[in-house]
Design a protein around this motif. Structure first.
Motif, mmCIF file in Angstrom:
data_model
loop_
_atom_site.group_PDB
_atom_site.id
_atom_site.type_symbol
_atom_site.label_atom_id
_atom_site.label_comp_id
_atom_site.label_asym_id
_atom_site.label_seq_id
_atom_site.Cartn_x
_atom_site.Cartn_y
_atom_site.Cartn_z
ATOM 1 N N LEU A 62 -42.618 65.571 -13.114
ATOM 2 C CA LEU A 62 -42.945 64.480 -14.028
ATOM 3 C C LEU A 62 -41.926 64.321 -15.142
ATOM 4 N N GLY A 63 -40.899 65.157 -15.156
ATOM 5 C CA GLY A 63 -39.870 65.050 -16.181
ATOM 6 C C GLY A 63 -38.782 64.066 -15.785
ATOM 7 N N VAL A 64 -37.699 64.078 -16.549
ATOM 8 C CA VAL A 64 -36.537 63.236 -16.246
ATOM 9 C C VAL A 64 -35.524 64.077 -15.485
ATOM 10 N N ASN A 65 -34.873 63.463 -14.493
ATOM 11 C CA ASN A 65 -33.999 64.254 -13.633
ATOM 12 C C ASN A 65 -32.727 64.722 -14.329
ATOM 13 N N ASP A 96 -56.408 56.988 -13.990
ATOM 14 C CA ASP A 96 -55.721 56.496 -12.799
ATOM 15 C C ASP A 96 -54.320 57.078 -12.644
ATOM 16 N N GLY A 97 -53.950 58.000 -13.537
ATOM 17 C CA GLY A 97 -52.646 58.653 -13.444
ATOM 18 C C GLY A 97 -51.557 58.024 -14.281
ATOM 19 N N THR A 98 -51.837 56.952 -14.972
ATOM 20 C CA THR A 98 -50.824 56.295 -15.798
ATOM 21 C C THR A 98 -50.476 57.162 -17.007
ATOM 22 N N TRP A 99 -49.190 57.299 -17.252
ATOM 23 C CA TRP A 99 -48.727 58.118 -18.378
ATOM 24 C C TRP A 99 -47.488 57.479 -19.002
ATOM 25 N N ILE A 122 -44.940 55.987 -16.055
ATOM 26 C CA ILE A 122 -44.995 56.393 -14.655
ATOM 27 C C ILE A 122 -46.455 56.644 -14.280
ATOM 28 N N ASN A 123 -46.680 56.891 -13.010
ATOM 29 C CA ASN A 123 -47.984 57.320 -12.531
ATOM 30 C C ASN A 123 -47.825 58.715 -11.950
ATOM 31 N N ARG A 168 -39.466 52.948 -13.738
ATOM 32 C CA ARG A 168 -39.057 54.309 -14.098
ATOM 33 C C ARG A 168 -37.586 54.300 -14.500
ATOM 34 N N ARG A 169 -37.304 54.851 -15.678
ATOM 35 C CA ARG A 169 -35.932 54.853 -16.176
ATOM 36 C C ARG A 169 -35.206 56.132 -15.759
ATOM 37 N N ASN A 170 -33.898 56.024 -15.602
ATOM 38 C CA ASN A 170 -33.060 57.176 -15.282
ATOM 39 C C ASN A 170 -31.867 57.295 -16.218
ATOM 40 N N ASP A 171 -31.752 56.369 -17.171
ATOM 41 C CA ASP A 171 -30.626 56.419 -18.090
ATOM 42 C C ASP A 171 -30.856 57.484 -19.158
#
Length: 577
Positions: free
Chosen positions: A256-259, A313-316, A388-389, A400-403
């Motif tokens: 659930l973190g950022v890559n 519903d898993g939204t975070w 994200i969910n 979903r962001r990756n920057d």
């Protein structure tokens, strides 16, 4: 004829071969091995305190990788958290260990990074009160990691460890003499570790080297210099969160973190110890140590922090966290130990002094500046990265962001702390069956004035200095009906400095935490079985709490009116069939 005398002439040829090393193995039980963390050579059977030593044989047979592996063999000391996978938080008897409670070769080390265990000879645990020896430590106990020492014989080992999820760990250990007269020896332990995880996108790399040198300056004096360097770089992993205080049913491989998240830590230590035998009964030990610790974290915020809970519903809504810290630590310590008699009563005396200094710089970063482009002004100044969910974190239901956004440094807090103490302890052998341990320490801790720089504005603020002083007594009675059984009872206390001020704007006094302990130690079946039983009560009657109705002039006033008690029973069995 058996009565006949015969004369035989023979000669022995002289050989130049020299015996290089004699290895002596012994059958000491856990109640007979002295503990270096005690600063004096006293058998655990003579100590009115619970002690556990996990030696090299157990560490190697168990293939210990982390401190948490060692704790499986220790009663009353346990893992209480893992902090994103880059730290192992330890507690004992209900109280959390800080860096003040973790030692390596008798010197405090910063436990914000997992220590390397490949170069460890043994791990020592002094449970309960240790304030007489170390000053401001948590009341649950202390842990001392002892690394492997130099040898004059030539030797070494090379090993490779591998496992699931790409885990690989080569280790090298070699040692020997530096001169033909065997007055100087060395040892080098080093390892590299690389691994992925059961969690997607999570990986780690570590490098460690532990060189040490031993110099025999004279027949009575030895100098030991130990270096220690650890680099740890890993992806922070704060788990899969909870929904309505229950673990979310998320597959364990979901991350659930950022890559691009990271936690990078480096720890460097140098420890120099001079030991000289002043006479047959008296010894002096002087220690000088330096440690530098650096840590940098940039990752997604933990689930359910910052007011953003994981929804049903898993939204975070994910936020970010970023921090950086740098710490320098210096220690000077001297100890005199000796044996003497007063009439028919014998004594084992320890007298010493120590002083250490922390310089810590902590950086915080602005986690809302990158939201200024949001059109919704109600959330513009909140810590929001994306949404994200947790049940489908890699899906396209949300953007979903990756920057990697730029977070400007916000505050720089410089916090110097100076500590000093003097102590004396005497183990009095009243007779072969009765012994008394008595000690006293005076401690002084000065939290010096800290500076807080607001970097964006170029302004500086201050946090007022405050002083904590304490007298910590220690007393215990030991009864030994024979060499294999021991009963003890003891009392000691610890102190804990308190931040904040009271309603009159005066600094709070430190909290004094009392500890009572009683137990039984026994070696049975010709030392094949050791049975140790301990019961304890730890009570802090001066717990700092916020004032219910504080005056307007001191809205954050606190007072010492709370109480917390920890009590329990510990049973340790160790067998050598």
């Amino acid at each position: 004829n058996s009565r006949e005398n015969r004369t035989v002439d023979f000669s022995l040829r002289e050989s130049r071969n020299e015996l290089e090393e004699i290895v002596i193995t012994s059958g000491y039980t856990v109640n007979e091995r002295s503990i270096t963390a005690g600063k004096i050579n006293i058998r655990p059977m003579d100590m009115p305190q619970a002690i556990t030593i996990i030696g090299r044989e157990t560490l190697e047979k168990q293939q210990v990788l982390r401190v948490s592996d060692v704790l499986q063999q220790v009663n009353g000391v346990y893992l209480s958290g893992t902090t994103g996978g880059f730290q192992e938080e330890i507690s004992a008897r209900g109280f959390a260990f800080s860096s003040a409670n973790t030692f390596k070769n008798g010197v405090r080390f910063n436990n914000a990074v997992m220590p390397e265990m490949s170069a460890v000879e043994r791990v020592e645990f002094l449970k309960g009160g240790s304030a007489v020896l170390f000053g401001n430590v948590a009341p649950g106990g202390i842990m001392n990691i002892v690394t492997k020492k130099p040898k004059f014989s030539q030797g070494g080992s090379l090993s490779l460890r591998t496992g699931s999820f790409g885990f690989i760990k080569p280790q090298l250990d070699f040692y020997g003499s530096l001169d033909k007269k065997q007055q100087a020896a060395f040892r080098v332990n080093t390892t590299y570790e690389k691994a992925n995880s059961f969690r997607d996108q999570v990986s780690s790399t570590r490098f460690y080297i532990n060189p040490s040198f031993l110099f025999k300056l004279s027949s009575r004096t030895e100098l030991t210099i130990t270096g220690d360097y650890l680099s740890d770089d890993r992806t922070p992993d704060f788990g899969t969160g909870a929904i309505n205080y229950e673990v979310a049913p998320v597959p364990r491989n979901y991350f659930l973190g950022v890559n691009w998240g990271y936690n990078k830590s480096t720890q460097s230590m140098i420890n120099t110890t001079l030991t000289t035998q002043l006479s047959n009964n008296w010894q002096f030990t002087g220690t000088a140590a330096w440690q530098q610790f650096n840590s940098s974290l940039f990752a997604a915020a933990r689930p359910n922090t910052g007011g953003f809970m994981v929804q049903q519903d898993g939204t975070w809504i994910r936020g970010l966290q970023k921090s950086r810290s740098a710490q320098d630590y210096f220690l000077l310590q001297t100890d005199f130990t000796g044996k003497f008699n007063t009439g028919s009563i014998s004594h084992q005396l320890l007298a010493g002094a120590d002083a250490d200094q922390y310089y810590t710089d902590g950086y915080t970063f602005q986690t809302t500046a990158y939201n200024n482009g949001l059109s919704n002004t109600s959330i513009r100044n909140r810590n929001i990265y994306d949404t994200i969910n947790v049940f489908d974190p890699y899906g396209n239901a949300y953007s979903r962001r990756n920057d990697i956004p730029y977070l400007a440094p916000n505050l720089l807090t410089a916090s110097p702390i100076f500590r000093a103490g003097v102590y004396v302890q005497d183990l009095v052998h009243l007779s072969s069956k009765w012994k008394v341990l008595a000690g006293l320490r005076y401690s002084r801790q000065e939290n010096q004035r800290a500076t807080v720089d607001t970097l964006a504005k170029g302004t500086r603020g201050y946090i007022n200095a405050y002083l904590s002083e304490a007298l910590n007594p220690r007393t215990g009675l030991v009864f030994q009906p024979d060499d294999h059984h021991s009963f003890f009872v003891s009392y000691t206390n610890n102190f804990s400095p308190n931040t904040g001020v009271d309603t009159a704007n005066n600094p709070l006094k430190p909290s004094v935490i009392g500890q009572w302990e009683a137990g039984f130690k026994s070696d049975l079946l010709k030392k094949k079985l050791s049975v140790n039983l301990t019961t304890y009560i730890i009570r802090n009657s001066d717990l700092s709490l916020a004032v219910v109705n504080p005056p307007a002039s001191v809205p954050s006033a606190r007072e010492l009116v709370g109480e917390v008690t920890s009590k329990g029973i510990e049973l340790d069995l160790q067998g050598k069939p």
